[in-house]
Design a protein around this motif. Structure first.
Motif, PDB file in Angstrom:
ATOM      1  N   THR A 123      39.870  78.713  81.428  1.00 28.62           N
ATOM      2  CA  THR A 123      40.354  79.701  82.382  1.00 28.62           C
ATOM      3  C   THR A 123      41.864  79.726  82.350  1.00 28.62           C
ATOM      4  O   THR A 123      42.461  80.775  82.441  1.00 28.62           O
ATOM      5  CB  THR A 123      39.896  79.362  83.789  1.00 28.62           C
ATOM      6  N   ARG A 124      42.424  78.562  82.204  1.00 28.41           N
ATOM      7  CA  ARG A 124      43.871  78.504  82.175  1.00 28.41           C
ATOM      8  C   ARG A 124      44.402  79.245  80.959  1.00 28.41           C
ATOM      9  O   ARG A 124      45.270  80.095  81.053  1.00 28.41           O
ATOM     10  CB  ARG A 124      44.315  77.047  82.130  1.00 28.41           C
ATOM     11  N   ARG A 160      45.785  81.337  91.175  1.00 28.31           N
ATOM     12  CA  ARG A 160      45.501  81.933  89.877  1.00 28.31           C
ATOM     13  C   ARG A 160      45.346  80.880  88.777  1.00 28.31           C
ATOM     14  O   ARG A 160      44.963  81.213  87.666  1.00 28.31           O
ATOM     15  CB  ARG A 160      46.631  82.924  89.523  1.00 28.31           C
ATOM     16  N   ARG A 161      45.697  79.641  89.099  1.00 33.19           N
ATOM     17  CA  ARG A 161      45.501  78.560  88.116  1.00 33.19           C
ATOM     18  C   ARG A 161      44.123  77.986  88.321  1.00 33.19           C
ATOM     19  O   ARG A 161      43.902  77.144  89.187  1.00 33.19           O
ATOM     20  CB  ARG A 161      46.554  77.472  88.336  1.00 33.19           C
ATOM     21  N   ARG A 162      43.138  78.417  87.500  1.00 35.11           N
ATOM     22  CA  ARG A 162      41.786  77.995  87.826  1.00 35.11           C
ATOM     23  C   ARG A 162      41.556  76.499  87.587  1.00 35.11           C
ATOM     24  O   ARG A 162      40.750  75.886  88.265  1.00 35.11           O
ATOM     25  CB  ARG A 162      40.751  78.840  87.095  1.00 35.11           C
ATOM     26  N   GLU A 180      53.906  85.351  86.508  1.00 32.66           N
ATOM     27  CA  GLU A 180      53.553  86.466  87.394  1.00 32.66           C
ATOM     28  C   GLU A 180      53.534  87.780  86.616  1.00 32.66           C
ATOM     29  O   GLU A 180      54.505  88.105  85.968  1.00 32.66           O
ATOM     30  CB  GLU A 180      54.601  86.575  88.495  1.00 32.66           C
ATOM     31  N   ARG A 218      43.945  83.139  80.953  1.00 26.56           N
ATOM     32  CA  ARG A 218      44.853  83.888  81.831  1.00 26.56           C
ATOM     33  C   ARG A 218      46.208  84.067  81.172  1.00 26.56           C
ATOM     34  O   ARG A 218      46.778  85.137  81.217  1.00 26.56           O
ATOM     35  CB  ARG A 218      45.069  83.102  83.127  1.00 26.56           C
ATOM     36  N   GLY A 260      49.121  80.502  82.621  1.00 28.55           N
ATOM     37  CA  GLY A 260      48.579  81.178  83.797  1.00 28.55           C
ATOM     38  C   GLY A 260      49.507  81.473  84.950  1.00 28.55           C
ATOM     39  O   GLY A 260      49.276  82.410  85.698  1.00 28.55           O
ATOM     40  N   GLU A 261      50.474  80.651  85.121  1.00 26.41           N
ATOM     41  CA  GLU A 261      51.224  80.786  86.367  1.00 26.41           C
ATOM     42  C   GLU A 261      52.243  81.920  86.311  1.00 26.41           C
ATOM     43  O   GLU A 261      52.865  82.234  87.294  1.00 26.41           O
ATOM     44  CB  GLU A 261      51.911  79.468  86.706  1.00 26.41           C
ATOM     45  N   ARG A 318      50.075  81.923  93.677  1.00 27.29           N
ATOM     46  CA  ARG A 318      50.261  81.509  92.297  1.00 27.29           C
ATOM     47  C   ARG A 318      49.338  80.368  91.918  1.00 27.29           C
ATOM     48  O   ARG A 318      48.786  80.328  90.839  1.00 27.29           O
ATOM     49  CB  ARG A 318      51.728  81.120  92.051  1.00 27.29           C
TER      50      ARG A 318
END
Lengths: 316, 322, 648
Positions: free
Chosen positions: C635-636, A32-34, C648, C639, C645-646, A29
């Motif tokens: 990017t955050r 995925r947090r760039r 799922e 997503r 982003g986090e 997880r």
């Protein structure tokens, strides 16, 4: 919490399985947090600088070993120019990373330890203890951190002893570390306490089961792991704050001139009049480093908080 | 709001203030360097003895000095400055408090308006271009010490471009024809430090507001409101914003406690004659009465600000009454 | 409440806009025509009081020189000139001085100024000393004490008579301001000590303080009743920059100041290139030293870490391992003089260079250490006579940027002798305590080996000489130096009737000091001053040949200034006297010097290109930062949907 009793070994195996799954889950997880990943990258870079400054730029230059002329602008020989003594700014900035990061790290350890212990104890024990500890915490929350730091610095130096070394750290640095720790643990304690409170409620069944387990045991084995996520996320943010505080304290002259942290370099840039002389290379490198490191910590802290904090995740 | 809640908060605040007053006494006495020697290293013995007597340091610590101290505090007497000989601390601080209040009051105001606005818009238009740029900036500003911002502004707008003065609060030796002209001169000097403070604070407010807006937007009632077909602006105004106000109020109250840290460096960079520069002067001169006075003043104002925040909080959010 | 939140926010925003609009409207068109001609002086010091007895820094003396008259002034040749008194004479036995006070002189409030005022001023101090007290901080008392004044009386309104216990000429060089008796006269000593003397301050000097803001400025207006020459300035404003010398230099460059004292050496080098700016580097009445703990006995729980420091031979040998010229060049950028004795060369009447000065020679230092019995052990560490390895602690206050630099050099040189040095910085308050011996109180332990600090002197060398007497231990002494010959010579010189008589004894004091070396004086730091030549002209200096215009003894040079725009402006004199043997800047007081903190570097870059460099550099850094920030955020954002982003 299941009601089926498990054998000791099964329990341990299950715990490990969960732990490993938790870690890979977390890594996935977080990966995925760039913003978090970029932050970690920056921090790894600075950690390398801090760990191996001598390999990268050689030993810290002093007034006697300064290789250049004062205030040379950046050149091939001195990629970041020189300071007012002719020392390479690259050398100083890299060594500054070590000093700033060490101060930041130790101050964070002091802050988080104090905050976590008081938070957990207060939250778990409740009652009078809680009221008392939280009064103290609130008290520290309203004290003007910075002025308190200014007043505490000479007092702590007096208490520590002027030429004492604590674990190889000179007392001037100990003073800054303790000052930051003492003045910033309160908000950590508050946060941990509220989490500990809610964990405690959930733990009633478990507590009943751990027959004979003392308060210390329960706090350490049951409460602590459950607030650990919060502690980790908070630690990262505290680190950022510690670096900023160190910089500000040093900027107004409380740093140790013999151990040039980034704040100390900025202070000598200011006192030697570098901004007015147009010697931007004297303060831009340390200032940039501070901003990058604090930014990285903030990004990582934000990402960690989102990933680790189940309450927030559930809410979204 | 329950009057018991109110009363408890007020009692707590008073207790805190009592503790602060006592801590002030202890800290002051623990400071190394006896004041009569710190003032100047070569003061004649006779002068030192006379100063110790004047400052009451020749008395036993407890009870004489403590009693004298508490009596003085009760009378609102913070003693006299060491450095500025015989000038009452209240006078020294009183002279310097207004510049800081104006600087940070206006700075906070601008930061709150711009920061909260920016944060709200970023959160609302999450993922849009304003969000990218705005939030990127907020994060960077949040990571910058005030004095770095100040140094950059000073070099660009004062030293290089010469649009603004480098230091001070008024043009010295200038005879102003009218109050308007004087105010304009003041504003001209105020601009750069004010911008430094505002820019330094915008980041925090914007980040905070953005995340509370994002949080609120995922709440059920907002989704419901949207589903009901309310316009975006209306949803934002009537649902999202009011709820996002709460953390903002807390942050504003907390920030008051940190004002001095920022004030010191901003005022040092711009030579702004406020509490910050006074703190540094007092520190360098070991002027403990002044330091203690500043400490007392600031902590009490934070206690009061927190009390106010608690009350406002209770007013804004009826759930908080415990 | 909820429904109005949005509109409230909007109203707030509007208010903010209005405020910023007012701000941007900013800079007022300067209407210089109506303005008085103002002389603006910048200094890093901060005035601490308007009561002249309670000020101890140069800035205080400068302001009181303008506000009040001295009994006898100082000319630019340092000879006496008329002050409060027009003329004077000494009786044949040398013990009575008679001063003729100017007839018809008035205080700035219009009250007549007479011999009564002067008599009251001196008699008040004489009485205080007689009773074992000091007036205020006591910095002005030595003038009366050293002149051995017995009484000061007004024979008539125009005649002041001062009686002395022994013949001497020191009444001509006092720095005591003559105060108005009608304001001060009815006060007890305690009241005088605590008197605020609020503005407008009444005096007979050329300019009076009419406004004072702590930490900001003091404004002085022309005294309409002044008896002497009228300077071109209608007002003199001293602006204080206690926190930032850089801000002061910026203000000077921007034309907001006419005169500045002690920018850093680096800034000074830059100012030399500025058009319309004159720069002056002159020797000062102060120094920076390496001091030793020479306390002769064990102190339980404190004291020096080795008995070697009690041995003059040991301290002498260390002196050969200090390259003072290198320190002047590298730390002061050349703006200083290599240090020798405790009487700075500024004191041209009394300074005498040592006959056989130490040279920088590490090998010689080693030989001298060996000869004195401090030999190396197997690991290359030098041992003291108890057979203990010598490890020295070096302390310095954090008040100047120069001290850590000096410490680095000293550490390097001494380690070549086999003497490791560990240095540490302290705040001045803490260090003051550390340096005190048990004589000052049971809690003090003189727990140090060496320290770096500095002293500034009064016009009379007495204050600096006294630091090394036995009587100063526990008081002003920080080396705990004690030598009976020194003590005896100190008393004799002070009682000598004339300057010429004193010189012989003061030479002796300098010889003992240099040989026994309680200090190694690194250097005498120069005074660095700069001023604009386009507003005021006729800048005179004291001393004429190699001094500075302001921050000298007396106020003469302020009164000689002319309006540069009214008269053809003479070419600015750019004087430089870094190595001159005597100069005259500096005003009285023997307060610790914390003022000069010149930081080195001749470097800098050619003037105007630096601004551009800086802009480019700053912008580049900003761009990098923004990019990183945006990248991270982008990017955050990309997503995540609403849950970011986090999810799922």
């Amino acid at each position: 919490m299941t009601s089926t009793p498990l054998s000791d070994r099964e329990l341990r195996a299950e715990r490990w399985r969960l732990r490993i799954r938790g870690w890979s889950d977390f890594a996935g997880r977080f990966g995925r947090r760039r913003d978090g990943v970029i932050g970690v990258g920056v921090l790894v870079l600075f950690t390398m600088l801090a760990l191996f400054p001598n390999l990268i730029v050689g030993p810290l230059q002093t007034a006697t070993t300064a290789p250049g002329q004062p205030l040379q602008p950046p050149s091939l020989e001195f990629p970041l120019g020189t300071d007012d003594l002719g020392r390479s700014m690259l050398n100083l900035t890299v060594h500054g990373a070590r000093i700033s990061m060490v101060i930041g790290l130790l101050a964070t350890v002091v802050t988080v330890l104090l905050g976590a212990v008081i938070g957990i104890v207060s939250g778990y024990l409740g009652g009078r203890t809680d009221t008392f500890l939280m009064r103290i915490t609130d008290f520290f929350l309203v004290l003007p951190t910075f002025v308190l730091a200014l007043i505490l610095a000479p007092i702590i130096l007096e208490l520590v002893g002027s030429d004492a070394e604590i674990m190889g750290i000179p007392s001037t640095l100990v003073v800054i570390i303790v000052v930051i720790g003492v003045t910033s643990w309160a908000s950590t304690a508050r946060i941990i306490r509220s989490q500990a409170l809610s964990v405690k409620e959930r733990m009633f069944i478990a507590r009943a089961r751990v027959i004979g387990g003392g308060g210390g045991h329960i706090m350490w084995r049951h409460i602590m792991p459950n607030v650990l996520n919060l502690i980790v996320a908070n630690t990262v943010l505290v680190f950022a704050g510690a670096i900023l505080t160190e910089t500000t304290l040093s900027f107004i002259g409380l740093g140790d001139p013999l151990l040039p942290s980034w704040g100390v370099i900025l202070n000598s840039a200011q006192t030697s009049g570098a901004p007015g002389l147009g010697a931007w290379w004297f303060f831009v490198p340390p200032a940039t480093c501070i901003v990058l490191v604090v930014l990285a910590f903030t990004l990582v802290g934000g990402a960690l908080d989102d990933v680790l904090n189940p309450r927030m995740r559930a809410r979204r | 709001m329950g009057s018991r809640y109110l009363a408890r908060k007020i009692v707590q605040a008073i207790l805190t203030i009592v503790f602060i007053v006592l801590l002030n006494f202890v800290l002051f006495r623990m400071m190394p360097g006896s004041p009569d020697r710190v003032l100047a290293r070569n003061l004649p013995d006779a002068a030192r003895a006379e100063l110790r007597e004047r400052w009451g340091l020749d008395q036993p610590l407890i009870p004489d000095q403590l009693v004298a101290y508490i009596g003085a505090i009760a009378r609102g007497d913070l003693g006299s400055s060491y450095k500025f000989s015989n000038t009452p601390v209240t006078e020294v601080i009183g002279d310097r408090i207004w510049p800081t209040l104006i600087l940070f009051g206006l700075g906070e105001l601008i930061a709150i308006v711009v920061g909260l606005g920016l944060g709200a818009y970023s959160g609302w238009r999450r993922g849009g271009p304003v969000d990218y740029v705005g939030n990127g900036f907020s994060l960077i500003l949040y990571s910058m010490p005030y004095f770095v911002i100040g140094m950059i502004l000073l070099i660009v707008f004062a030293t290089t471009l010469g649009w603004f003065p480098t230091s001070g609060m008024f043009s010295l030796g200038h005879r102003f024809d009218s109050p308007v002209e004087q105010i304009a001169d003041f504003a001209w000097h105020l601009f750069l430090p004010l911008m430094t403070v505002a820019i330094g604070l915008i980041g925090q407010y914007s980040i905070l507001m953005r995340s509370s807006i994002i949080d609120t937007l995922t709440e059920d009632y907002v989704t419901t409101a949207k589903a009901k077909g309310l316009t975006d602006g209306r949803v934002l105004r009537s649902h999202a914003l009011p709820n996002a106000r709460l953390p903002a109020v807390t942050l504003i109250a907390i920030n008051l406690g940190y004002v001095i840290a920022g004030a010191i460096t901003v005022e040092v960079v711009f030579g702004w004659p406020g509490i910050g520069t006074l703190t540094v002067t007092a520190l360098n001169a070991r002027d403990y009465p002044v330091l203690q006075g500043i400490f007392l003043l600031l902590s009490i104002s934070v206690v009061i600000a927190n009390l106010a925040a608690d009350l406002i909080y209770g007013y804004l959010d009826p759930r908080v009454r415990t | 409440m909820r429904s109005t939140a949005g509109s409230r926010l909007a109203r707030l925003a509007a208010l903010a806009l209005a405020v910023s609009a007012l701000l941007v409207a900013g800079p007022p068109a300067p209407t210089r025509a109506a303005d008085p001609l103002v002389l603006r002086v910048g200094t890093s010091q901060d005035l601490e009081a308007l009561n002249p007895f309670n000020a101890y820094q140069y800035i205080g003396y400068e302001i009181f020189f303008l506000n009040y008259d001295l009994l006898v002034g100082f000319g630019n040749d340092l000879k006496p000139i008329p002050g409060f008194a027009e003329s004077w004479s000494q009786s044949p036995d040398g013990k009575t001085w008679t001063f003729k006070i100017r007839p018809g002189m008035k205080w700035s409030d219009g009250t007549p100024a007479t011999a009564e005022d002067a008599a009251w001023t001196f008699q008040m101090i004489i009485d205080a000393i007689k009773d074992g007290n000091s007036v205020g901080y006591g910095y002005l008392d030595p003038d009366v004490k050293n002149a051995a004044m017995v009484s000061a009386t007004a024979a008539d309104p125009e005649t002041l008579v001062i009686e002395l216990a022994r013949p001497n000429d020191r009444p001509l060089t006092t720095t005591i301001p003559i105060l108005p008796k009608h304001i001060w006269g009815d006060k007890t000593l305690d009241q005088i000590n605590e008197f605020a003397n609020d503005a407008p301050v009444v005096g007979t000097g050329p300019y009076q303080v009419v406004e004072w803001k702590t930490g900001q400025y003091a404004r002085l207006a022309r005294n309409p009743n002044y008896w002497g020459n009228r300077g071109a300035a209608d007002e003199v404003i001293f602006q204080f920059f206690p926190d930032s010398a850089d801000t002061m230099v910026q203000a000077f460059k921007a034309g907001e100041l006419d005169y500045i004292r002690n920018p850093s050496a680096l800034q000074f080098n830059e100012l030399k290139k500025e058009p319309g700016t004159a720069t002056i580097s002159a020797t000062s009445n102060g120094w920076t030293q390496l001091g030793f703990n020479t306390y002769q006995e064990e102190i339980p729980g404190g004291g020096a870490s080795t008995t070697a420091l009690r041995d003059p031979a040991f301290r002498d040998a260390l002196g050969y391992a200090i390259d003072k010229q290198a320190l002047v060049d590298k730390v002061l950028q050349g703006y200083g003089i290599v240090g020798t004795t405790q009487v700075p060369p500024w004191e041209r009447r009394f300074h005498t260079d040592p006959a056989d000065p130490r040279t920088f020679d590490i090998e010689l230092a080693k030989q001298k250490l060996d000869a004195a019995g401090y030999v190396l052990d197997g690991s290359g560490n030098r041992l003291d006579k108890d057979g203990k390895p010598i490890n020295l602690r070096l302390y310095f206050p954090n008040s100047s940027d120069d001290y850590p630099k000096l410490a680095a050099f000293v550490t390097d040189w001494f380690s070549q002798l086999g003497i490791p040095v560990k240095s540490q910085s302290f705040d001045s308050g803490a260090l003051t305590d550390i340096l005190l011996p048990p004589e000052a109180g049971d809690q003090y332990k003189a727990d140090y080996d060496m320290f770096i600090w500095g002293w500034g002197g009064s016009p009379d060398p007495n204050a600096l000489l006294e630091i090394f007497t036995t009587g100063a231990i526990g008081s002003t002494s920080d080396s705990q130096f004690s030598d009976p010959d020194y003590d005896a010579a100190f008393v004799t010189q002070n009682e000598a009737p004339t300057t010429a008589d004193r010189k012989g004894y003061i030479d002796e004091l300098q010889r003992i000091f240099y040989d026994k070396a309680p200090y190694h004086i690194f250097y005498y730091d120069n005074e660095l001053h700069a001023y604009h030549t386009d507003t005021f002209a006729n800048w005179q200096t004291q001393p004429t040949e190699d001094g500075t215009p302001f921050f000298v003894n007396g106020s003469l040079n302020y009164t000689l200034l002319t309006d540069a725009k009214a008269t053809p402006s003479p070419t600015p004199v750019v004087t430089e006297a870094p190595s001159a043997s005597a100069g005259g800047s500096a005003a009285p007081t023997a307060a610790p010097t914390q003022a000069p903190s010149p930081s080195p570097a001749p470097g800098g870059q050619p003037g105007d290109s630096t601004g551009t460099f800086l802009l480019i550099g700053g912008v580049a850094v900003l761009i990098v930062l923004v990019t990183v920030g945006i990248l991270a955020w982008r990017t955050r954002g990309r997503r995540g949907g609403p849950g970011s982003g986090e999810e799922e």
